[in-house]
Design an enzyme around this catalytic site. Structure first.
Site, PDB file in Angstrom:
ATOM      1  N   CYS A 178       0.782  -1.241   0.000  1.00  8.11           N
ATOM      2  CA  CYS A 178       0.000   0.000   0.000  1.00  8.11           C
ATOM      3  C   CYS A 178       0.812   1.289   0.000  1.00  8.11           C
ATOM      4  O   CYS A 178       0.733   2.095  -0.931  1.00  8.11           O
ATOM      5  CB  CYS A 178      -0.933   0.018   1.210  1.00  8.11           C
ATOM      6  SG  CYS A 178      -2.025  -1.401   1.324  1.00  8.11           S
TER       7      CYS A 178
ATOM      8  N   HIS B 260      -2.938   6.367   4.362  1.00  8.70           N
ATOM      9  CA  HIS B 260      -1.844   5.416   4.607  1.00  8.70           C
ATOM     10  C   HIS B 260      -0.468   5.965   4.239  1.00  8.70           C
ATOM     11  O   HIS B 260       0.391   5.240   3.735  1.00  8.70           O
ATOM     12  CB  HIS B 260      -2.106   4.098   3.877  1.00  8.70           C
ATOM     13  CG  HIS B 260      -1.427   2.929   4.563  1.00  8.70           C
ATOM     14  ND1 HIS B 260      -1.447   1.649   4.052  1.00  8.70           N
ATOM     15  CD2 HIS B 260      -0.726   2.858   5.725  1.00  8.70           C
ATOM     16  CE1 HIS B 260      -0.783   0.847   4.863  1.00  8.70           C
ATOM     17  NE2 HIS B 260      -0.330   1.564   5.886  1.00  8.70           N
TER      18      HIS B 260
END
Length: 568
Positions: A92, A148
């Site tokens: 990610c 994130h």
């Protein structure tokens, strides 16, 4: 059986021989244009909608697999330009950082793993992000969904990194309804934010629907003839936990494997969400002057219902199943539509491409690793990109069989690294699990399922594939083509000399949600010193130095191994 295939794609190898005659110590092998050529004159810059899904595998879309029902995504891709040679990162944080900076993760210090919720780490503040550049060009910028990229201090938040508004979750994974996010037993907190405040009143709504509603509200309240719009819609789906309203599961009731059934339903929920967004683009007058980009962030996780079949590997690996992504561009502004493009494109390319579309200048002087690929996408020209550095991770578990000698004295093959150059792809160190995993069909996986096609060879630390002729990475040519191996090892050594120190600090107990009102959010005080400030770092040059790890680095490696598991 392998001989005819090897013969077939050895011919393909001849097409890339010119690549091997280049000066391998030069900074970049890319066609250059003058700075003035990089500026796209536009009467009114286009509205840009960038949609990213999380953990959606290569085989998890209708146009690759008819078992997955995605009529909206299929039609948008069919009427636009489908990218079938498109690369992302295997997990990610790296993909998102490279999207927003246009730089390889070795140039931002984020080359190892992901940013954990309790780490005092974030996208480096000296990097000018894509939304910041678009703001400079007069864009109204909005982000909805998963961030994130770190949040230990307020300067790291999306609203401080170029977005006028933000609505979403800061960590890597949350419950789709309660928005609780856990970083271990007893380490849970609420994670849904409106700007820089906690959005306590929104719990209970399914995140895919909630994020779509917010984008539709942005489109409804903005003037399409006013400042151009940039919307970054970063879905949490289809990352674990596998949660979805029941009505999306019913069409997949005959799918035997339960995780696969729920996963497919989540993909269909995303498809419906994209339909609603594109409807709003048309309804409110944006569509004719809009560019919609769709991208995944990394490969799928078969243990959680995803599928990258027939590619090798999965999320968290540098095999094609981890780094070859789903992607397409849909826009009335495309000059050549309704086609499939095999132009080589990497996620770093969106930064200069979108800046140029916005009327700006994203020349190589900014130190970007991305390239303007709009002519390749819109007009069908050749891609200016001929090389992709997938990554160099000096902290990942070193391969026991690797050595500097095994890398011809050019590169320590114990180090996890991967590079694509022309037709060729090289992997060193431990690339991750190298399975070819069919879509799960049984209710649960029987013992030995994962060993059905596991072709790992003990004592190996170098692999070479001709990706153009062997996209499934079944025929390793490292021993047959040592000349190519040496050339690509030299490229790894060159890139490594440009790398910045890894930013991967120890977790901070002050980040615990219980100490911050029950929610995840910034915990550093104003003016507080960063954990890496003033700490000298040196680059390792030989294997002895590479393997001389402190207790802290050993901990990081063990943690990274856990993070590549099914829990992430």
């Amino acid at each position: 059986m392998a001989t005819p295939a090897l013969t077939g794609f050895s011919v393909m190898s001849l097409l890339s021989l010119s690549y091997l005659t280049w000066d391998w110590m030069s900074p970049n092998h890319v066609e250059r244009q003058s700075a003035s050529a990089n500026i796209l004159p536009v009467a009114h810059p286009p509205h840009i909608i960038f949609i990213m899904t999380d953990d959606q595998g290569f085989n998890d879309i209708g146009y690759h697999n008819s078992d997955i029902k995605t009529p909206t995504l299929d039609k948008l891709a069919a009427d636009g330009v489908r990218l079938e040679n498109y690369y992302i990162q295997p997990i990610c944080t790296p993909s998102r950082s490279q999207l927003l900076t246009g730089r390889y993760q070795i140039h931002t210090g984020l080359q190892h793993s992901i940013i954990r919720p309790r780490q005092p780490n974030c996208l480096p503040l000296d990097q000018v992000t894509l939304p910041q550049r678009l703001q400079e060009l007069g864009y109204s910028t909005h982000m909805v969904g998963k961030w994130h990229l770190g949040f230990y201090k307020k300067e790291c938040l999306p609203t401080r990194r170029g977005f006028d508004t933000y609505f979403g979750s800061l960590t890597g994974s949350v419950n789709y309804y309660t928005y609780n996010s856990c970083d271990g037993p007893g380490l849970c907190g609420y994670d849904l934010h409106e700007g820089e405040t906690v959005a306590w009143d929104q719990r209970g709504q399914y995140s895919t629907h909630l994020y779509t509603q917010r984008v539709r509200r942005i489109l409804a309240t903005h003037d399409p003839l006013g400042p151009p719009l940039f919307v970054y819609l970063s879905f949490q789906a289809v990352h674990t936990p596998l949660q979805c309203p029941r009505r999306y599961i019913y069409p997949y009731r005959d799918m035997g494997n339960v995780p696969r059934r729920k996963y497919a339903a989540m993909v269909s929920a995303v498809d419906e969400a994209v339909r609603n967004v594109t409807y709003a683009l048309r309804k409110h007058g944006y569509y004719q002057n809009s560019v919609l980009v769709f991208s995944t962030d990394n490969g799928g996780q078969p243990l959680s219902g995803g599928s990258n079949w027939p590619l090798r590997g999965r999320k968290g690996t540098y095999w094609e199943g981890g780094v070859r992504g789903l992607g397409f561009v849909h826009s009335p502004l495309l000059r050549r539509k309704r086609r499939v493009s095999t132009a080589l494109v990497h996620i770093t390319d969106w930064y200069p491409t979108l800046v140029r579309l916005a009327g700006g200048n994203a020349s190589a002087a900014e130190g970007l690793d991305g390239h303007d690929v709009w002519p390749a996408i819109s007009e069908g020209r050749e891609s200016p990109r001929l090389e992709i550095l997938h990554n160099i991770d000096p902290l990942y578990n070193p391969a026991r069989a690797g050595s500097l000698g095994g890398g011809f004295g050019i590169w320590d093959t114990a180090v996890q690294a991967s590079i694509r150059a022309g037709d060729w792809k090289l992997l060193t160190g431990d690339p991750g699990y190298g399975d070819w995993t069919p879509p799960p069909a049984l209710p649960s996986f029987p013992d030995g399922w994962w060993g059905l096609e596991r072709h790992t060879q003990p004592g190996k630390s170098v692999w070479l594939f001709n990706i153009s002729g062997d996209p499934y990475e079944r025929f390793d040519q490292a021993e047959r083509r040592p000349d190519v191996v040496k050339q690509l090892l030299a490229r790894l050594a060159f890139h490594n000399r440009t790398a910045v120190p890894v930013r991967y600090p120890l977790e901070d107990p002050r980040a615990h949600p219980d100490l911050n009102g029950g929610a995840w959010g910034p915990w550093f005080g104003d003016g507080e010193e960063d954990p890496w400030d003033g700490v000298p770092r040196r680059r390792t040059k030989d294997r002895k130095e590479t393997l001389k790890m402190s207790k802290t680095k050993s901990f990081f490696r063990r943690l990274n191994t856990r993070m590549m598991s099914n829990r992430i």
